[in-house]
Design a protein around this motif. Structure first.
Motif, PDB file in Angstrom:
ATOM      1  N   SER A 122       0.855  -1.187   0.000  1.00 31.85           N
ATOM      2  CA  SER A 122       0.000   0.000   0.000  1.00 31.85           C
ATOM      3  C   SER A 122       0.892   1.237   0.000  1.00 31.85           C
ATOM      4  CB  SER A 122      -0.923   0.003   1.221  1.00 31.85           C
ATOM      5  OG  SER A 122      -0.162   0.191   2.411  1.00 31.85           O
ATOM      6  N   GLU A 123       0.254   2.389   0.098  1.00 29.21           N
ATOM      7  CA  GLU A 123       1.013   3.633   0.147  1.00 29.21           C
ATOM      8  C   GLU A 123       1.832   3.746   1.437  1.00 29.21           C
ATOM      9  OE1 GLU A 123       1.380   5.872  -2.087  1.00 29.21           O
ATOM     10  OE2 GLU A 123      -0.175   5.380  -3.569  1.00 29.21           O
ATOM     11  N   ASP A 124       1.428   3.055   2.480  1.00 28.48           N
ATOM     12  CA  ASP A 124       2.156   3.073   3.751  1.00 28.48           C
ATOM     13  C   ASP A 124       3.283   2.046   3.690  1.00 28.48           C
ATOM     14  OD1 ASP A 124       3.105   3.121   6.310  1.00 28.48           O
ATOM     15  OD2 ASP A 124       1.172   2.756   7.287  1.00 28.48           O
ATOM     16  N   PRO A 125       4.541   2.484   3.705  1.00 23.56           N
ATOM     17  CA  PRO A 125       5.654   1.527   3.586  1.00 23.56           C
ATOM     18  C   PRO A 125       5.702   0.515   4.721  1.00 23.56           C
ATOM     19  CG  PRO A 125       6.461   3.704   4.202  1.00 23.56           C
ATOM     20  CD  PRO A 125       5.021   3.867   3.849  1.00 23.56           C
ATOM     21  N   ASN A 126       5.077   0.841   5.862  1.00 22.68           N
ATOM     22  CA  ASN A 126       5.092  -0.092   6.990  1.00 22.68           C
ATOM     23  C   ASN A 126       4.207  -1.315   6.753  1.00 22.68           C
ATOM     24  OD1 ASN A 126       6.812   1.506   8.697  1.00 22.68           O
ATOM     25  ND2 ASN A 126       5.088   2.890   9.019  1.00 22.68           N
ATOM     26  N   ASP A 127       3.352  -1.286   5.731  1.00 23.53           N
ATOM     27  CA  ASP A 127       2.490  -2.425   5.435  1.00 23.53           C
ATOM     28  C   ASP A 127       3.229  -3.546   4.721  1.00 23.53           C
ATOM     29  OD1 ASP A 127       0.351  -1.237   6.638  1.00 23.53           O
ATOM     30  OD2 ASP A 127      -0.524  -0.457   4.785  1.00 23.53           O
ATOM     31  N   GLY A 128       4.469  -3.303   4.321  1.00 20.47           N
ATOM     32  CA  GLY A 128       5.263  -4.346   3.689  1.00 20.47           C
ATOM     33  C   GLY A 128       5.122  -4.375   2.186  1.00 20.47           C
ATOM     34  N   ALA A 129       5.562  -5.509   1.577  1.00 21.92           N
ATOM     35  CA  ALA A 129       5.571  -5.642   0.125  1.00 21.92           C
ATOM     36  C   ALA A 129       5.361  -7.097  -0.245  1.00 21.92           C
ATOM     37  CB  ALA A 129       6.893  -5.126  -0.456  1.00 21.92           C
ATOM     38  N   ILE A 130       4.907  -7.314  -1.483  1.00 15.80           N
ATOM     39  CA  ILE A 130       4.728  -8.656  -2.020  1.00 15.80           C
ATOM     40  C   ILE A 130       5.964  -9.015  -2.838  1.00 15.80           C
ATOM     41  CG2 ILE A 130       3.330 -10.140  -3.502  1.00 15.80           C
ATOM     42  CD1 ILE A 130       1.892  -9.309  -0.981  1.00 15.80           C
ATOM     43  N   ARG A 131       6.537 -10.200  -2.541  1.00 21.71           N
ATOM     44  CA  ARG A 131       7.677 -10.702  -3.292  1.00 21.71           C
ATOM     45  C   ARG A 131       7.385 -12.134  -3.724  1.00 21.71           C
ATOM     46  NH1 ARG A 131      13.377  -8.929  -0.734  1.00 21.71           N
ATOM     47  NH2 ARG A 131      13.912  -9.417  -2.904  1.00 21.71           N
ATOM     48  N   THR A 132       8.073 -12.546  -4.777  1.00 19.35           N
ATOM     49  CA  THR A 132       7.869 -13.899  -5.289  1.00 19.35           C
ATOM     50  C   THR A 132       9.213 -14.578  -5.515  1.00 19.35           C
ATOM     51  OG1 THR A 132       6.981 -15.227  -7.111  1.00 19.35           O
ATOM     52  CG2 THR A 132       7.712 -12.989  -7.647  1.00 19.35           C
ATOM     53  N   PRO A 133       9.384 -15.806  -5.028  1.00 16.73           N
ATOM     54  CA  PRO A 133      10.653 -16.510  -5.247  1.00 16.73           C
ATOM     55  C   PRO A 133      10.697 -17.263  -6.572  1.00 16.73           C
ATOM     56  CG  PRO A 133       9.278 -17.779  -3.754  1.00 16.73           C
ATOM     57  CD  PRO A 133       8.512 -16.516  -4.073  1.00 16.73           C
ATOM     58  N   GLN A 174       5.464 -17.436  -9.516  1.00 21.68           N
ATOM     59  CA  GLN A 174       4.123 -18.023  -9.528  1.00 21.68           C
ATOM     60  C   GLN A 174       3.372 -17.784  -8.223  1.00 21.68           C
ATOM     61  OE1 GLN A 174       5.036 -22.136 -10.436  1.00 21.68           O
ATOM     62  NE2 GLN A 174       4.768 -21.800 -12.638  1.00 21.68           N
ATOM     63  N   SER A 175       4.102 -17.797  -7.107  1.00 24.63           N
ATOM     64  CA  SER A 175       3.496 -17.590  -5.797  1.00 24.63           C
ATOM     65  C   SER A 175       4.175 -16.412  -5.111  1.00 24.63           C
ATOM     66  CB  SER A 175       3.640 -18.844  -4.921  1.00 24.63           C
ATOM     67  OG  SER A 175       3.004 -19.948  -5.532  1.00 24.63           O
ATOM     68  N   GLY A 176       3.364 -15.581  -4.460  1.00 24.71           N
ATOM     69  CA  GLY A 176       3.895 -14.424  -3.756  1.00 24.71           C
ATOM     70  C   GLY A 176       3.548 -14.474  -2.285  1.00 24.71           C
ATOM     71  N   TYR A 177       4.395 -13.761  -1.484  1.00 29.90           N
ATOM     72  CA  TYR A 177       4.205 -13.758  -0.044  1.00 29.90           C
ATOM     73  C   TYR A 177       4.412 -12.336   0.468  1.00 29.90           C
ATOM     74  CZ  TYR A 177       4.897 -18.724  -0.881  1.00 29.90           C
ATOM     75  OH  TYR A 177       4.797 -20.004  -1.382  1.00 29.90           O
ATOM     76  N   LEU A 178       3.852 -12.066   1.612  1.00 27.04           N
ATOM     77  CA  LEU A 178       3.957 -10.739   2.217  1.00 27.04           C
ATOM     78  C   LEU A 178       5.243 -10.654   3.027  1.00 27.04           C
ATOM     79  CD1 LEU A 178       2.680  -7.966   2.795  1.00 27.04           C
ATOM     80  CD2 LEU A 178       1.586  -9.011   4.803  1.00 27.04           C
ATOM     81  N   TYR A 179       6.005  -9.614   2.777  1.00 26.86           N
ATOM     82  CA  TYR A 179       7.230  -9.326   3.509  1.00 26.86           C
ATOM     83  C   TYR A 179       7.051  -7.975   4.209  1.00 26.86           C
ATOM     84  CZ  TYR A 179       9.787 -13.008   0.982  1.00 26.86           C
ATOM     85  OH  TYR A 179      10.225 -14.216   0.479  1.00 26.86           O
ATOM     86  N   VAL A 180       7.519  -7.894   5.440  1.00 25.00           N
ATOM     87  CA  VAL A 180       7.488  -6.617   6.158  1.00 25.00           C
ATOM     88  C   VAL A 180       8.904  -6.252   6.551  1.00 25.00           C
ATOM     89  CG1 VAL A 180       5.155  -6.884   7.029  1.00 25.00           C
ATOM     90  CG2 VAL A 180       7.072  -7.770   8.362  1.00 25.00           C
ATOM     91  N   SER A 181       9.121  -4.960   6.728  1.00 23.99           N
ATOM     92  CA  SER A 181      10.454  -4.449   7.015  1.00 23.99           C
ATOM     93  C   SER A 181      10.759  -4.506   8.507  1.00 23.99           C
ATOM     94  CB  SER A 181      10.583  -3.010   6.519  1.00 23.99           C
ATOM     95  OG  SER A 181      11.850  -2.483   6.849  1.00 23.99           O
TER      96      SER A 181
END
Length: 540
Positions: free
Chosen positions: A221-232, A235-242
């Protein structure tokens, strides 16, 4: 001539155009008319307008409003000039003025702007970009994160992720653009496989660009504290937080693992109480700090002193040696008694026809200590460190620059000598003057009237003679005690290059400050020298 009117008065007839006026009018008419010329004009203006439109679009995307207005205004001015039938001089001046502004004026202004900023390694973006980079560099996968179906997509050479959440909603985003609802979505079962405005990558393309795909971190989202979606795997993505938490209101960045709070203290980076900084930071205006640091920094003081002294010595010796050798050869080959003078003159200017960077590389090979031509052939296998000894390296540079520069002075002095009237020398000879006296008291002063401005220009050129230094020695041998990557044969311009473009830390702001200082030094010396040369004008 006058003609009678209906009321009996006489009216002066317009004067008959002269031949020159008719010819000038014809040229102007040809310059502004003709189908072929109109077509060329339309095509040229079409290209200019297309480039201006594209530039304006890119600038608007980056919110560069002032530059956008300037680009549009210049494009409108160009169209007005070339569609007008009365702006003939402006039509010829406009291209040159535009290139002058773009490649000279703009470069100078931009260099001056950078000199007042902290622009460099770790400080080359905005604060928002720094926050995004810091948060992305400390991401950790959430243990209980749901699995998101992802499709790797591309738009304008930028990769993104088309994300399908557990509820079946489709979102799309990139490294710079947070997730937002996708439009025109097509599904393959429960997985969104395409979206309007995006190109979906095939599995083979994903494999070929694995490094780019795995590096994607799309903000949730616009709030960087909400994290980001990454994919290894694409095909599948997971939520990552800082592990960092950003507080926009307080202007702080908190390390959640250590509890250390980094604050925005106005230095262009989040800084802890003990002075530790989180990098990357962001670009800010620092005023005259770069200029002050350039001349007062203890780490830079030592290298700056000997580099400046060598720069002046190199420029002065280069001008002196090339001038006197060129003058000597011009006097010799200007003697009418010498046979084959034309052949010798052609041979003398051959070094001038070879590109300086190529000639410097050839000389570097010939001066190699182990297998160079000079050591192996001329000195019978001696091991003379032409390029690795601090003093011999300086001598080598002067020798190579002499070889490169004397043909120019030879041509200038040859022309200047031939322009001196012979009757002056004959009158001096009749009065009993010796050849040396004729040269010293008559020829040399008259010669300097023509050559003095060129000597000043040659000094300015050699003061910034980057090619010879860089191609021959790269500023070496390296000064191991210097805190910056500088060598014993570096001049100011090569030192500026190394400050800006070499090493792990590149400081463009400091390099720009040095560039302005160099410009001011050369400008002051040139102004003083030109004023002194006015005294020579009395000889004319």
């Amino acid at each position: 001539m006058s003609t009678a009117t209906d009321d009996g008065t006489r009216e002066d007839a317009p004067p008959t155009p002269t031949k020159k006026q008719r010819r000038a009018a014809g040229i102007a008419e040809e310059a502004s008319g003709g189908i072929k010329l109109i077509l060329v004009k339309l095509i040229g203006l079409g290209i200019v307008d297309a480039l201006a439109l594209y530039a304006a679009f890119v600038l608007v995307m980056h919110e560069q409003w002032l530059v956008t207005v300037l680009v549009v205004a210049v494009a409108a001015l160009v169209n007005w000039i070339y569609f007008s039938r009365r702006k003939l001089p402006a039509k010829y001046l406009t291209p040159g003025v535009i290139f002058l502004v773009v490649f000279q004026v703009f470069v100078l202004i931009y260099t001056g702007y950078i000199a007042f900023t902290n622009y460099g390694t770790g400080h080359n973006g905005t604060k928002e970009q720094a926050v995004s980079s810091l948060m992305a560099s400390s991401l950790q996968r959430v243990e209980d994160s749901p699995t998101y179906g992802v499709t790797v997509v591309e738009r304008a050479n930028e990769l993104g992720l088309l994300v399908t959440d557990p509820d079946g909603e489709a979102f799309v985003g990139t490294n710079e653009q947070p997730l937002e609802p996708a439009t025109g979505v097509e599904y393959d079962g429960d997985l969104a496989v395409s979206a309007e405005g995006w190109k979906s990558l095939q599995f083979a393309d994903v494999l070929a660009r694995t490094d780019e795909v795995t590096a994607l971190a799309v903000p949730y989202s616009e709030d960087p504290n909400d994290g980001a979606i990454r994919t290894p795997d694409g095909q599948s993505g997971y939520l990552y937080v800082s592990t960092l938490e950003y507080d926009e209101t307080a202007g702080t960045m908190t390390d959640l693992e250590t509890g250390v709070v980094y604050s925005d203290t106005g230095v262009g980076a989040f800084t802890a109480e003990d002075g530790e900084q989180l990098l990357p930071g962001w670009q800010i205006t620092v005023g005259f700090d770069n200029f002050v640091r350039a001349v007062t920094d203890v780490r830079l003081a030592g290298p700056l002193v000997y580099v400046t002294l060598w720069t002046f010595a190199f420029a002065l010796l280069s001008v002196a040696t090339t001038f006197f050798l060129g003058l000597f050869l011009a006097i010799v080959f200007n003697d009418m008694r010498m046979r084959g003078r034309k052949i010798y003159r052609v041979l003398m200017i051959l070094p001038y026809a070879i590109p300086s960077f190529l000639a410097a590389l050839v000389w570097a090979g010939m001066m190699n200590e182990s297998f160079g031509f000079i050591n192996q052939v001329l000195f019978g296998g001696a091991s003379i460190p032409w390029l690795t000894d601090p003093w011999l390296a300086k001598v080598s540079i002067l020798i190579v620059n002499l070889w490169l520069g004397f043909p120019y002075m030879f041509l200038v002095c040859m022309g200047a000598l031939q322009s001196i009237p012979e009757d002056i020398q004959e009158a001096a000879t009749v009065d009993g003057a010796k050849p040396w006296a004729i040269f010293r008291l008559i020829k040399l002063p008259l010669l300097l009237v023509t050559v003095a401005p060129l000597l000043i220009a040659s000094f300015a050129f050699n003061f910034n003679n980057f090619n010879t230094i860089y191609m021959l020695t790269d500023g070496g041998p390296r000064d191991s005690n210097a805190p910056i990557p500088v060598g014993f044969t570096d001049i100011l311009i090569t030192m500026v290059y190394k400050v800006a473009f070499t090493g792990q830390t590149r400081d463009y702001g400091l390099a720009s400050a040095y560039s302005i200082i160099i410009f001011l030094i050369v400008a002051v010396i040139s102004i003083i020298a030109f004023r002194r040369t006015k005294s020579l004008e009395e000889l004319n």
